[in-house]
Design an enzyme around this catalytic site. Structure first.
Site, PDB file in Angstrom:
ATOM      1  N   TYR A 157     -19.063  32.050 -64.647  1.00 11.88           N
ATOM      2  CA  TYR A 157     -19.393  31.101 -63.576  1.00 11.88           C
ATOM      3  C   TYR A 157     -18.535  29.839 -63.707  1.00 11.88           C
ATOM      4  O   TYR A 157     -17.901  29.389 -62.744  1.00 11.88           O
ATOM      5  CB  TYR A 157     -20.888  30.752 -63.654  1.00 11.88           C
ATOM      6  CG  TYR A 157     -21.367  29.856 -62.541  1.00 11.88           C
ATOM      7  CD1 TYR A 157     -21.626  30.368 -61.275  1.00 11.88           C
ATOM      8  CD2 TYR A 157     -21.564  28.495 -62.746  1.00 11.88           C
ATOM      9  CE1 TYR A 157     -22.058  29.544 -60.243  1.00 11.88           C
ATOM     10  CE2 TYR A 157     -21.999  27.665 -61.721  1.00 11.88           C
ATOM     11  CZ  TYR A 157     -22.252  28.203 -60.469  1.00 11.88           C
ATOM     12  OH  TYR A 157     -22.679  27.381 -59.453  1.00 11.88           O
TER      13      TYR A 157
HETATM   14  N1  NAD Z   1     -28.015  25.484 -56.675  1.00 10.88           N
HETATM   15  C1  NAD Z   1     -27.289  24.924 -57.640  1.00 10.88           C
HETATM   16  O1  NAD Z   1     -27.812  24.378 -58.622  1.00 10.88           O
HETATM   17  C2  NAD Z   1     -25.783  24.903 -57.536  1.00 10.88           C
HETATM   18  C3  NAD Z   1     -25.071  23.968 -58.302  1.00 10.88           C
HETATM   19  C4  NAD Z   1     -23.686  23.924 -58.215  1.00 10.88           C
HETATM   20  C5  NAD Z   1     -23.028  24.780 -57.371  1.00 10.88           C
HETATM   21  N2  NAD Z   1     -23.747  25.682 -56.636  1.00 10.88           N
HETATM   22  C6  NAD Z   1     -22.993  26.588 -55.759  1.00 10.88           C
HETATM   23  O2  NAD Z   1     -23.397  26.371 -54.423  1.00 10.88           O
HETATM   24  C7  NAD Z   1     -23.140  27.562 -53.666  1.00 10.88           C
HETATM   25  C8  NAD Z   1     -24.394  27.895 -52.865  1.00 10.88           C
HETATM   26  O3  NAD Z   1     -25.429  28.194 -53.775  1.00 10.88           O
HETATM   27  P1  NAD Z   1     -26.967  28.027 -53.435  1.00 10.88           P
HETATM   28  O4  NAD Z   1     -27.548  27.252 -54.535  1.00 10.88           O
HETATM   29  O5  NAD Z   1     -27.128  27.586 -52.042  1.00 10.88           O
HETATM   30  O6  NAD Z   1     -27.416  29.549 -53.675  1.00 10.88           O
HETATM   31  P2  NAD Z   1     -28.113  30.668 -52.757  1.00 10.88           P
HETATM   32  O7  NAD Z   1     -28.281  31.848 -53.655  1.00 10.88           O
HETATM   33  O8  NAD Z   1     -29.311  30.100 -52.097  1.00 10.88           O
HETATM   34  O9  NAD Z   1     -27.000  30.958 -51.639  1.00 10.88           O
HETATM   35  C9  NAD Z   1     -25.858  31.716 -51.906  1.00 10.88           C
HETATM   36  C10 NAD Z   1     -25.633  32.658 -50.732  1.00 10.88           C
HETATM   37  O10 NAD Z   1     -24.427  33.397 -50.994  1.00 10.88           O
HETATM   38  C11 NAD Z   1     -24.645  34.731 -50.600  1.00 10.88           C
HETATM   39  N3  NAD Z   1     -23.714  35.602 -51.313  1.00 10.88           N
HETATM   40  C12 NAD Z   1     -23.682  35.860 -52.641  1.00 10.88           C
HETATM   41  N4  NAD Z   1     -22.711  36.737 -52.897  1.00 10.88           N
HETATM   42  C13 NAD Z   1     -22.126  37.043 -51.711  1.00 10.88           C
HETATM   43  C14 NAD Z   1     -21.058  37.909 -51.337  1.00 10.88           C
HETATM   44  N5  NAD Z   1     -20.416  38.662 -52.248  1.00 10.88           N
HETATM   45  N6  NAD Z   1     -20.705  37.965 -50.038  1.00 10.88           N
HETATM   46  C15 NAD Z   1     -21.367  37.233 -49.106  1.00 10.88           C
HETATM   47  N7  NAD Z   1     -22.392  36.416 -49.405  1.00 10.88           N
HETATM   48  C16 NAD Z   1     -22.769  36.321 -50.704  1.00 10.88           C
HETATM   49  C17 NAD Z   1     -26.104  35.010 -50.968  1.00 10.88           C
HETATM   50  O11 NAD Z   1     -26.635  36.144 -50.292  1.00 10.88           O
HETATM   51  C18 NAD Z   1     -26.765  33.692 -50.553  1.00 10.88           C
HETATM   52  O12 NAD Z   1     -27.179  33.732 -49.196  1.00 10.88           O
HETATM   53  C19 NAD Z   1     -22.762  28.641 -54.684  1.00 10.88           C
HETATM   54  O13 NAD Z   1     -21.359  28.787 -54.696  1.00 10.88           O
HETATM   55  C20 NAD Z   1     -23.234  28.059 -56.003  1.00 10.88           C
HETATM   56  O14 NAD Z   1     -22.505  28.534 -57.094  1.00 10.88           O
HETATM   57  C21 NAD Z   1     -25.097  25.757 -56.686  1.00 10.88           C
END
Ligand code: NAD
Length: 250
Positions: A157
């Site tokens: 990650y």
């Molecule tokens: N929530 C946190 O703490 C956090 C912190 C830093 C960064 N992020 C990043 O923010 C972004 C959004 O995360 P989130 O927290 O909203 O998570 P989430 O799991 O709610 O949303 C992620 C979405 O991506 C979709 N997805 C995953 N793999 C996929 C693929 N191969 N093709 C198409 N869609 C796909 C999932 O179905 C989901 O709808 C991510 O890149 C995550 O790494 C999140």
């Protein structure tokens, strides 16, 4: 939802990859409310239907961002349905397992890199030519504080998110003389369904690193991303924007 700006995206269109959940879904709602016609991409078809109904998105595509051909087809389909593409937000991502480098299953490593890093590359490379037609675009890639600091027990990650920062820097410079701006954000932990992929121990570790003393909220991250996606973001490109409750010191 905190402070939206009526009409800020009037007449504009946006693609949000990974927009069926979390911050992507929050953004789809916000950009729609601010006047954009939004195409949501996600590989979870059921979640995508639910998100479209909730946010009022104009268009959806079921697409696995790790599959280059699917992403190219999705970009062309969205451009055709929306007529133009002004904004791309790449939010699709997974955490992968919580384990050390020496115990990390290689297939899981590849899956995390394929979705988080290669997927972001495929989204950018397939959408940029559509933006070039109008010499206008705003691309926002969702990286993570893990990409700057390297979280222990999250090597794939952290590596994928560091890669997203590098990709954003290169693409931003390549497009700097055009009307297209490319930036990324590095959030610390914020409340979303992705946290279900982590152990409580890992969440506690990440929380302990945030000086503000709490995790973030989707609306807080969506507020920054929506500014980066707007016309107002005109003099920043290839840049990395912190939203980490004080965790990041550079
Ligand atoms: N929530 C946190 O703490 C956090 C912190 C830093 C960064 N992020 C990043 O923010 C972004 C959004 O995360 P989130 O927290 O909203 O998570 P989430 O799991 O709610 O949303 C992620 C979405 O991506 C979709 N997805 C995953 N793999 C996929 C693929 N191969 N093709 C198409 N869609 C796909 C999932 O179905 C989901 O709808 C991510 O890149 C995550 O790494 C999140």
């Amino acid at each position: 939802m905190s402070g939206t700006y009526a009409g800020r995206f009037a007449g504009q269109t946006a693609i949000i990859a990974g927009g069926a959940s979390g911050v992507g879904r929050g953004l789809a709602a916000r950009l729609t409310q601010e006047g954009a016609r939004v195409s949501i991409w996600d590989y979870d078809a059921a979640l995508l239907r639910e998100a479209a109904a909730e946010t009022g998105a104009a268009h959806t595509v079921v697409v696995d961002v790790a599959d280059e051909a699917q992403v190219q087809a999705a970009a062309d389909a969205s451009a055709q349905a929306l007529g133009r593409v002004d904004v791309l937000v790449v939010s699709a991502g997974i955490t992968g397992p919580t384990t050390t480098v020496w115990e990390y299953p290689t297939a899981e490593w590849r899956r995390v890199i394929d979705i988080n890093l290669n997927g972001t590359f495929y989204c950018c490379r397939s959408v940029v030519p559509h933006m070039m037609k109008n010499d206008y675009g705003r691309i926002v890639n969702i990286s993570s504080v893990a990409g700057k600091e390297g979280n222990p027990n999250a090597s794939a990650y952290s590596t994928s998110k560091a890669g997203v920062i590098g990709l954003t820097k290169s693409l931003g410079k390549e497009l700097a003389k055009t009307g297209i701006r490319v930036n990324c954000v590095t959030p610390a932990t914020f409340r979303s369904p992705i946290l279900k992929q982590l152990t409580q121990g890992q969440i506690d570790y990440m929380l302990s690193r945030i000086p503000i003393g709490r995790i973030g909220e989707i609306d807080e991250v969506a507020a920054l991303v929506s500014w980066l996606a707007s016309r107002e973001c005109s003099f920043s490109t290839g840049a990395t924007f912190d939203i980490s409750g004080g965790r990041t010191t550079y």
